[in-house]
Design an enzyme around this catalytic site. Sequence first.
Site, PDB file in Angstrom:
ATOM      1  N   LYS A  22       0.830  -1.211   0.000  1.00  0.00           N
ATOM      2  CA  LYS A  22       0.000   0.000   0.000  1.00  0.00           C
ATOM      3  C   LYS A  22       0.863   1.259   0.000  1.00  0.00           C
ATOM      4  O   LYS A  22       0.689   2.147  -0.828  1.00  0.00           O
ATOM      5  CB  LYS A  22      -0.895  -0.003   1.245  1.00  0.00           C
ATOM      6  CG  LYS A  22      -1.603   1.319   1.488  1.00  0.00           C
ATOM      7  CD  LYS A  22      -2.546   1.244   2.668  1.00  0.00           C
ATOM      8  CE  LYS A  22      -1.956   1.563   4.007  1.00  0.00           C
ATOM      9  NZ  LYS A  22      -1.665   2.985   4.228  1.00  0.00           N
ATOM     10  N   ASN A  23       1.806   1.333   0.947  1.00  0.00           N
ATOM     11  CA  ASN A  23       2.547   2.588   1.115  1.00  0.00           C
ATOM     12  C   ASN A  23       3.467   2.878  -0.074  1.00  0.00           C
ATOM     13  O   ASN A  23       3.772   4.027  -0.349  1.00  0.00           O
ATOM     14  CB  ASN A  23       3.337   2.585   2.426  1.00  0.00           C
ATOM     15  CG  ASN A  23       2.395   2.674   3.613  1.00  0.00           C
ATOM     16  OD1 ASN A  23       1.305   3.226   3.508  1.00  0.00           O
ATOM     17  ND2 ASN A  23       2.795   2.099   4.745  1.00  0.00           N
ATOM     18  N   ARG A  94      -3.410  10.599   4.476  1.00  0.00           N
ATOM     19  CA  ARG A  94      -2.255  11.455   4.645  1.00  0.00           C
ATOM     20  C   ARG A  94      -1.269  11.370   3.478  1.00  0.00           C
ATOM     21  O   ARG A  94      -0.637  12.354   3.102  1.00  0.00           O
ATOM     22  CB  ARG A  94      -1.565  11.054   5.954  1.00  0.00           C
ATOM     23  CG  ARG A  94      -0.556  12.021   6.391  1.00  0.00           C
ATOM     24  CD  ARG A  94       0.190  11.497   7.583  1.00  0.00           C
ATOM     25  NE  ARG A  94       1.494  12.079   7.549  1.00  0.00           N
ATOM     26  CZ  ARG A  94       1.758  13.302   7.926  1.00  0.00           C
ATOM     27  NH1 ARG A  94       0.822  14.057   8.413  1.00  0.00           N
ATOM     28  NH2 ARG A  94       2.977  13.784   7.826  1.00  0.00           N
ATOM     29  N   CYS A 118      -3.987  13.305  13.118  1.00  0.00           N
ATOM     30  CA  CYS A 118      -4.654  12.046  12.859  1.00  0.00           C
ATOM     31  C   CYS A 118      -4.599  11.232  14.129  1.00  0.00           C
ATOM     32  O   CYS A 118      -3.986  11.645  15.103  1.00  0.00           O
ATOM     33  CB  CYS A 118      -4.034  11.320  11.681  1.00  0.00           C
ATOM     34  SG  CYS A 118      -2.603  10.384  12.116  1.00  0.00           S
ATOM     35  N   ARG A 123       1.701  14.360  13.480  1.00  0.00           N
ATOM     36  CA  ARG A 123       2.177  14.087  12.115  1.00  0.00           C
ATOM     37  C   ARG A 123       2.373  15.378  11.323  1.00  0.00           C
ATOM     38  O   ARG A 123       1.630  15.699  10.403  1.00  0.00           O
ATOM     39  CB  ARG A 123       1.229  13.126  11.401  1.00  0.00           C
ATOM     40  CG  ARG A 123       1.130  11.813  12.133  1.00  0.00           C
ATOM     41  CD  ARG A 123       0.379  10.762  11.377  1.00  0.00           C
ATOM     42  NE  ARG A 123       1.226   9.989  10.470  1.00  0.00           N
ATOM     43  CZ  ARG A 123       0.833   8.878   9.878  1.00  0.00           C
ATOM     44  NH1 ARG A 123      -0.369   8.410  10.078  1.00  0.00           N
ATOM     45  NH2 ARG A 123       1.644   8.222   9.086  1.00  0.00           N
ATOM     46  N   ASP A 308       4.491   0.487  12.093  1.00  0.00           N
ATOM     47  CA  ASP A 308       3.260  -0.112  11.592  1.00  0.00           C
ATOM     48  C   ASP A 308       3.079  -1.573  12.023  1.00  0.00           C
ATOM     49  O   ASP A 308       2.067  -2.192  11.688  1.00  0.00           O
ATOM     50  CB  ASP A 308       3.230  -0.041  10.050  1.00  0.00           C
ATOM     51  CG  ASP A 308       2.820   1.341   9.551  1.00  0.00           C
ATOM     52  OD1 ASP A 308       2.348   2.160  10.358  1.00  0.00           O
ATOM     53  OD2 ASP A 308       2.981   1.600   8.342  1.00  0.00           O
ATOM     54  N   ILE A 330       8.304   6.669  16.964  1.00  0.00           N
ATOM     55  CA  ILE A 330       7.962   7.424  15.748  1.00  0.00           C
ATOM     56  C   ILE A 330       6.749   8.325  15.983  1.00  0.00           C
ATOM     57  O   ILE A 330       6.762   9.502  15.636  1.00  0.00           O
ATOM     58  CB  ILE A 330       7.679   6.479  14.557  1.00  0.00           C
ATOM     59  CG1 ILE A 330       8.801   5.460  14.378  1.00  0.00           C
ATOM     60  CG2 ILE A 330       7.430   7.275  13.275  1.00  0.00           C
ATOM     61  CD1 ILE A 330      10.115   6.004  13.898  1.00  0.00           C
ATOM     62  N   ARG A 400      -8.825  -0.163   4.460  1.00  0.00           N
ATOM     63  CA  ARG A 400      -7.839   0.785   3.940  1.00  0.00           C
ATOM     64  C   ARG A 400      -6.539   0.077   3.605  1.00  0.00           C
ATOM     65  O   ARG A 400      -5.798   0.534   2.730  1.00  0.00           O
ATOM     66  CB  ARG A 400      -7.532   1.864   4.993  1.00  0.00           C
ATOM     67  CG  ARG A 400      -8.630   2.881   5.205  1.00  0.00           C
ATOM     68  CD  ARG A 400      -8.113   3.976   6.099  1.00  0.00           C
ATOM     69  NE  ARG A 400      -6.790   4.362   5.658  1.00  0.00           N
ATOM     70  CZ  ARG A 400      -5.816   4.792   6.459  1.00  0.00           C
ATOM     71  NH1 ARG A 400      -6.022   4.930   7.741  1.00  0.00           N
ATOM     72  NH2 ARG A 400      -4.638   5.110   5.975  1.00  0.00           N
TER      73      ARG A 400
HETATM   74  C1  UD1 Z   1       5.432   6.738   8.727  1.00  0.00           C
HETATM   75  C2  UD1 Z   1       6.511   5.707   8.925  1.00  0.00           C
HETATM   76  C3  UD1 Z   1       6.493   4.803   7.712  1.00  0.00           C
HETATM   77  C4  UD1 Z   1       5.103   4.217   7.552  1.00  0.00           C
HETATM   78  C5  UD1 Z   1       4.048   5.325   7.465  1.00  0.00           C
HETATM   79  C6  UD1 Z   1       2.628   4.805   7.390  1.00  0.00           C
HETATM   80  C7  UD1 Z   1       8.729   5.928   9.934  1.00  0.00           C
HETATM   81  C8  UD1 Z   1       9.962   6.741  10.039  1.00  0.00           C
HETATM   82  N1  UD1 Z   1       7.801   6.355   9.084  1.00  0.00           N
HETATM   83  O1  UD1 Z   1       5.733   7.478   7.562  1.00  0.00           O
HETATM   84  O2  UD1 Z   1       7.442   3.766   7.837  1.00  0.00           O
HETATM   85  O3  UD1 Z   1       5.029   3.423   6.415  1.00  0.00           O
HETATM   86  O4  UD1 Z   1       4.165   6.144   8.629  1.00  0.00           O
HETATM   87  O5  UD1 Z   1       2.099   4.498   8.629  1.00  0.00           O
HETATM   88  O6  UD1 Z   1       8.600   4.904  10.558  1.00  0.00           O
HETATM   89  N2  UD1 Z   1       7.654  14.517  11.161  1.00  0.00           N
HETATM   90  C9  UD1 Z   1       7.810  15.864  11.474  1.00  0.00           C
HETATM   91  N3  UD1 Z   1       7.773  16.761  10.457  1.00  0.00           N
HETATM   92  C10 UD1 Z   1       7.607  16.397   9.152  1.00  0.00           C
HETATM   93  C11 UD1 Z   1       7.466  15.043   8.843  1.00  0.00           C
HETATM   94  C12 UD1 Z   1       7.499  14.112   9.875  1.00  0.00           C
HETATM   95  O7  UD1 Z   1       7.957  16.230  12.639  1.00  0.00           O
HETATM   96  O8  UD1 Z   1       7.585  17.269   8.279  1.00  0.00           O
HETATM   97  C13 UD1 Z   1       7.704  13.501  12.233  1.00  0.00           C
HETATM   98  C14 UD1 Z   1       6.404  12.711  12.345  1.00  0.00           C
HETATM   99  O9  UD1 Z   1       5.449  13.382  13.172  1.00  0.00           O
HETATM  100  C15 UD1 Z   1       6.917  11.429  12.951  1.00  0.00           C
HETATM  101  C16 UD1 Z   1       8.294  11.243  12.303  1.00  0.00           C
HETATM  102  O10 UD1 Z   1       8.658  12.531  11.861  1.00  0.00           O
HETATM  103  O11 UD1 Z   1       7.085  11.561  14.343  1.00  0.00           O
HETATM  104  C17 UD1 Z   1       8.330  10.293  11.128  1.00  0.00           C
HETATM  105  O12 UD1 Z   1       7.312  10.653  10.240  1.00  0.00           O
HETATM  106  P1  UD1 Z   1       7.265  10.247   8.704  1.00  0.00           P
HETATM  107  O13 UD1 Z   1       8.247   9.184   8.405  1.00  0.00           O
HETATM  108  O14 UD1 Z   1       7.281  11.464   7.888  1.00  0.00           O
HETATM  109  O15 UD1 Z   1       5.801   9.654   8.623  1.00  0.00           O
HETATM  110  P2  UD1 Z   1       5.182   8.967   7.399  1.00  0.00           P
HETATM  111  O16 UD1 Z   1       5.756   9.422   6.125  1.00  0.00           O
HETATM  112  O17 UD1 Z   1       3.715   9.017   7.615  1.00  0.00           O
END
Ligand code: UD1
Length: 422
Positions: A22-23, A94, A118, A123, A308, A330, A400
């Site tokens: 999915k991702n 997202r 969320c 996030r 995840d 995370i 989802r």
């Molecule tokens: C995250 C997971 C990813 C998973 C996806 C779906 C990690 C590092 N990432 O990716 O493996 O497939 O969820 O559930 O495990 N953050 C900030 N500012 C930003 C972007 C991120 O502070 O601009 C913080 C987020 O709040 C979080 C961390 O960085 O605490 C990692 O976030 P990120 O990897 O960007 O999240 P996803 O891309 O959703």
Amino acid sequence: MDSILVTGNGALSGEIPIAGAKNTCLKLMCAALLTEDPLTLTNVPRLSDVTTLSTLLESLGCEVALLQNGHAMVLSAAEIKSRVAHYDIVRKLRASFNVLGPLIGRCGEAVVSLPGGCAIGARKVDLHLDALEKMGAEIELKEGYVHAAAPRGLRGARIDFPFVSVGATENTLCAAVLAKGTTVIRNAAREPDTVALAECLQAMGAQIDGAGTGEIVVDGVDQLHGTTHRVIADRIELGTYMIAPAIAGGSVELIGGERRLVGALADKLEEAGIEVGDTSRGLTVRRGNAPVKAVDVATAPFPGFPTDLQAQMMALMCTAEGTSVLEETIFENRFMHAPELIRMGAEIDVHGGHATVTGVERLKGAPVMATDLRASVSLILAGLAAEGETVVSRVYHLDRGYERLEEKLRGCGALVERVEAA
Ligand code: UD1
């Protein structure tokens, strides 16, 4: 609203085919906006998140045609008709924030709704925006929307992320492929999804080095072309079904599974006394007669233990021998499954970013519900090992991210059925 009824009935036996990731698929779909030519994706998972993102892409002018019963899709963004990604869709999914990089890269302009909070935490998207600003975009936040403009195009820049963000790495990568000059992304995500995105972009004509390492170097090109790309196996679906026989007993072969995708989980399962082996078609997971041992887990960016899979691992630890500590590094609010597991008889103490789980002999079925995708599936797994019936409500979360979940588990002897709301 539909629910899933799980009746614990002992050991599993059989095989489960693993769907496309999915991702990965969602980020590849966003990348289709980078070219006028069609991008064909195969091994597409049939999930509601994919449908939601298709709707967003169509609203931008990208045609989406499904083939092979929805397991392949052709995305054609010959003309970008709108540069606005509306809140209605971005708040639901997202990953749709990742149209920002491709849109600004190709059109020099994008208006994308902020995804909002969320269920699993704030996030934020500051890293995405900082990177685009470094590449010359002007960013304004107005009424919940990001307005990004680079009328003369983006230029390469050196981006040093303070910590790993999968979404920000991927958005920056997509913005950089059509920028003028070289972009260096440091502290880049090494997730298989990110590597797959880079490989697809390379096949579309992008110049990218270092994907899969902490430093990715992109030399911008004038334009990209179409390609056909097969979506890799879903490591989170794979990991979820690896935990199923670990929790219920028995042995399951995961067709299409690869250890490199789930190394951290495989290591933890082995430490807990579960056998994980390679087969010619994938992976096999077997739990013998010995009890599962408690193990400690801390989530981390790839190749660490995936956030995840934390909820599913917690379900397993609920009936393990001893006490385990699960640490979520995370997301700040990702233990909502704990109170539901407690309703099933688990002993869990959540304190800050840690959960201490003391294994009990047996969980008991109960009506439960969850507020996110992975939390929901952890309750189904717990139900497999529980005495009696577990009814998991809010199944739209499962749709989802898990294709034919009931069917796949039933194929291994589990008693799992969808109960349609009256
Ligand atoms: C995250 C997971 C990813 C998973 C996806 C779906 C990690 C590092 N990432 O990716 O493996 O497939 O969820 O559930 O495990 N953050 C900030 N500012 C930003 C972007 C991120 O502070 O601009 C913080 C987020 O709040 C979080 C961390 O960085 O605490 C990692 O976030 P990120 O990897 O960007 O999240 P996803 O891309 O959703």
